[in-house]
Enzyme design. Sequence first.
Site, mmCIF file in Angstrom:
data_model
loop_
_atom_site.group_PDB
_atom_site.id
_atom_site.type_symbol
_atom_site.label_atom_id
_atom_site.label_comp_id
_atom_site.label_asym_id
_atom_site.label_seq_id
_atom_site.Cartn_x
_atom_site.Cartn_y
_atom_site.Cartn_z
ATOM 1 N N ARG A 54 0.824 -1.203 0.000
ATOM 2 C CA ARG A 54 0.000 0.000 0.000
ATOM 3 C C ARG A 54 0.865 1.262 0.000
ATOM 4 N NH1 ARG A 54 -2.050 0.983 4.296
ATOM 5 N NH2 ARG A 54 -1.189 -0.642 5.620
ATOM 6 N N LYS A 197 -8.632 -2.215 0.757
ATOM 7 C CA LYS A 197 -8.581 -1.301 1.895
ATOM 8 C C LYS A 197 -9.383 -0.031 1.632
ATOM 9 C CE LYS A 197 -6.302 -3.808 4.758
ATOM 10 N NZ LYS A 197 -7.071 -4.452 5.870
ATOM 11 N N HIS A 216 -10.800 -3.656 12.327
ATOM 12 C CA HIS A 216 -9.712 -4.323 11.612
ATOM 13 C C HIS A 216 -9.328 -5.553 12.431
ATOM 14 C CE1 HIS A 216 -5.301 -4.324 10.099
ATOM 15 N NE2 HIS A 216 -6.069 -4.941 9.233
ATOM 16 N N LYS A 238 -3.213 -12.263 12.520
ATOM 17 C CA LYS A 238 -4.679 -12.323 12.431
ATOM 18 C C LYS A 238 -5.142 -13.478 11.549
ATOM 19 C CE LYS A 238 -6.165 -8.479 10.835
ATOM 20 N NZ LYS A 238 -4.893 -8.163 10.174
ATOM 21 N N THR A 239 -4.576 -13.543 10.359
ATOM 22 C CA THR A 239 -5.009 -14.573 9.415
ATOM 23 C C THR A 239 -4.604 -15.955 9.881
ATOM 24 O OG1 THR A 239 -4.915 -13.025 7.569
ATOM 25 C CG2 THR A 239 -4.815 -15.363 7.028
ATOM 26 N N ASP A 253 -9.927 -10.545 8.315
ATOM 27 C CA ASP A 253 -9.330 -9.209 8.335
ATOM 28 C C ASP A 253 -10.282 -8.065 8.670
ATOM 29 O OD1 ASP A 253 -6.988 -7.602 7.964
ATOM 30 O OD2 ASP A 253 -7.744 -6.968 6.024
ATOM 31 N N ARG A 318 1.512 -12.298 -1.385
ATOM 32 C CA ARG A 318 0.140 -12.425 -0.909
ATOM 33 C C ARG A 318 -0.632 -13.488 -1.675
ATOM 34 N NH1 ARG A 318 -1.935 -9.333 3.601
ATOM 35 N NH2 ARG A 318 -0.400 -7.713 3.959
#
Length: 530
Positions: A54, A197, A216, A238-239, A253, A318
């Site tokens: 990003r 996002k 988030h 998180k994932t 997410d 990713r």
Amino acid sequence: MPTLDLSEYGINAETVLRNANPARLYEEAVRLDPTAAITDSGALTIRSGKKTGRSPADKRIVRNPESEDDIWWGPINMGIDDHTFHINRERAQDYLNTRKRIYVTDGFAGWDPEHRLKVRIIASRPYHALFMHNMLIRPSQEELDNFGEPDFVIYNSGEFPANRRTEHMSSKTSVDLSFENQEMVILGTQYAGEMKKGIFTVMHYLMPKRNVLSMHCSANEGEDGDVSLFFGLSGTGKTTLSADPNRKLIGDDEHCWSDTGVFNIEGGCYAKAIGLSPEDEPEIYNAIQYGTILENVVYDEETRKVDYDDTSITVNTRASYPLEYIDNAKIPAVGDHPDNIIFLTYDAFGVMPPVSKLTPEQAMYHFISGYTAKVAGTEMGVDEPQATFSACFGAAFLVWPPAKYAEMLAEKIRKHDAEVWLVNTGITGGPYGTGKRVPLKYTRAMIDAIHDGSLLETSKVTEPVFGLDVPEQCPGVPDDLLMPRETWDDPAAYDEQAEELVRLFNEHFEQYEDMASSEILEAGPQLQMA
């Protein structure tokens, strides 16, 4: 295949493909994109161009009297005027009009029909269409036939640069949002995560207006219907931690918490692929199949086998895949009110305990602080972990001031009696470069103990730096790992690092002192500075 007239968007392309299925988009990508290839698992591998993460410094929001007073203006949300937004939109439209083929993806954001948004993506790369096919909630044919006008439109002309001489532009990249126009324009970056996002940012603005907390976080559900939320920035786990073979995955997410429970915003997952292995992350590894996009990975030209350890393109590799590619995904992706809320942090200092129980006041302090580290590759220019603070564990996506989200979370925690935990998935035994990351198997054991209730019942001791209640034992975890000072060879060096981290916490929280209660202020670090 459905087509669409885009003249109302100023676009008159020769061919418009609407909601093309993955097989067609595979064909389009391999035929038209020199970076596209099919791997041995059936996944499509592709490159996002120069930008492999990003570009938050290039995000802009239109200043408008209708929303101006709501927005947390500053380095996170930088403003542009409506005139500049329309200049960039016209630039994006002009570029799309030079393309012979345009790809349109219509889908939903939000699994709760009461709160979902209809989203339309207009793009020139089949890769971007397939990405959003994965990441949005895919409409049925009947829903697609009756889709009507979208609530939000994204013009993705990322192959074409912004004019850096245009007012408010900081580079050839610009990602612009207008809440009043209900539009987003992407120029100068082909990184697909900007679309994902961008939609999250829209939900972060709109949902609190409906008294729905946007978050988030990832979420999963146990056999008895108990729900856990996992807050944390990319790279904190998180994932990985929410993809639990013993629990149903609600999402990895982005979620909302309404009066009826939690719901996923997305229809897919966007997992980091660096170091991916079937041993450590079998659920994610097995999701790498036909229909999955692998971004910026390296593969063998002959065997088409992916080397997930190769970071020569980027460490921010990713994988984008539909939620149902996780074997135990919960569809529809909704759940009850959470029983456990887990704040994940990557502590590069090696000071914070691997797991601790938070009081409600400590929960608010650490939620507002959002301490973690920027993990290498998540953003352009970040090459190694850097200690940082990200309000609400996602400051880059906040629109309202952090206090708005913190107050909503506090209200819901109290109302639904949720337990709150702080889990450090970062460094132990020394600072970054000397210590080691907490082994994933131990972190998983801690999460298991939270879910089965054993960690809540075990005896705890208060550590002296943050005043956190640390369990004295946890099944499957060495006792000496639980108290961080005991993992260092040099306790005096630990004390020095702890003092430095406390200083950073105190300095950062000064900006929130006026809006925080005395109870929240007292819930901060307990270490007395020398």
